[in-house]
Design a protein around this motif. Structure first.
Motif, PDB file in Angstrom:
ATOM      1  N   GLU A 140       0.817  -1.207   0.000  1.00  0.00           N
ATOM      2  CA  GLU A 140       0.000   0.000   0.000  1.00  0.00           C
ATOM      3  C   GLU A 140       0.852   1.258   0.000  1.00  0.00           C
ATOM      4  N   ASN A 141       0.278   2.341  -0.463  1.00  0.00           N
ATOM      5  CA  ASN A 141       0.952   3.636  -0.492  1.00  0.00           C
ATOM      6  C   ASN A 141       1.417   4.012   0.917  1.00  0.00           C
ATOM      7  N   GLY A 142       2.683   4.395   1.049  1.00  0.00           N
ATOM      8  CA  GLY A 142       3.243   4.790   2.338  1.00  0.00           C
ATOM      9  C   GLY A 142       3.802   3.647   3.164  1.00  0.00           C
ATOM     10  N   GLU A 143       3.740   2.439   2.654  1.00  0.00           N
ATOM     11  CA  GLU A 143       4.216   1.264   3.394  1.00  0.00           C
ATOM     12  C   GLU A 143       5.737   1.153   3.322  1.00  0.00           C
ATOM     13  N   LYS A 196      10.230   3.544   1.944  1.00  0.00           N
ATOM     14  CA  LYS A 196       8.807   3.795   2.057  1.00  0.00           C
ATOM     15  C   LYS A 196       8.307   3.976   0.628  1.00  0.00           C
ATOM     16  N   ILE A 197       7.304   3.201   0.263  1.00  0.00           N
ATOM     17  CA  ILE A 197       6.775   3.206  -1.111  1.00  0.00           C
ATOM     18  C   ILE A 197       5.678   4.248  -1.262  1.00  0.00           C
ATOM     19  N   TYR A 198       5.807   5.061  -2.305  1.00  0.00           N
ATOM     20  CA  TYR A 198       4.774   6.024  -2.676  1.00  0.00           C
ATOM     21  C   TYR A 198       4.390   5.739  -4.112  1.00  0.00           C
ATOM     22  N   THR A 199       3.117   5.494  -4.345  1.00  0.00           N
ATOM     23  CA  THR A 199       2.660   5.119  -5.677  1.00  0.00           C
ATOM     24  C   THR A 199       2.354   6.310  -6.563  1.00  0.00           C
ATOM     25  N   GLY A 200       2.242   7.490  -5.993  1.00  0.00           N
ATOM     26  CA  GLY A 200       1.920   8.670  -6.789  1.00  0.00           C
ATOM     27  C   GLY A 200       0.452   8.791  -7.101  1.00  0.00           C
ATOM     28  N   GLN A 201      -0.375   7.994  -6.446  1.00  0.00           N
ATOM     29  CA  GLN A 201      -1.821   8.050  -6.676  1.00  0.00           C
ATOM     30  C   GLN A 201      -2.530   8.633  -5.493  1.00  0.00           C
TER      31      GLN A 201
END
Length: 66
Positions: free
Chosen positions: A42-45, A61-66
């Motif tokens: 998930e975004n922010g994970e 920390k992953i950011y999907t840009g969505q």
């Protein structure tokens, strides 16, 4: 999903060999550098970035840009 003896788990992202040195030094990770991911990230994970042999590269920390 990667898990250790303490039942602490974190999602994993496998990146290309060419991306490893850049990401290891703090560079950004781009979608074209990703080979595989655990489902449900998930975004922010926070995720564990690994190379193709599943050796750890770094945590991000992953950011999907969505």
């Amino acid at each position: 999903m990667w898990s250790d003896k303490n039942d602490w788990s974190v999602s994993k992202v496998v990146i290309s060999d060419a991306a490893v040195p850049f990401v290891a030094r703090g560079g950004r990770l781009f979608p074209g550098q990703v080979i595989a991911t655990d489902p449900g990230i998930e975004n922010g994970e926070d995720v564990l970035i690994v190379d193709r042999k599943e050796r750890p590269v770094r945590m991000l920390k992953i950011y999907t840009g969505q």
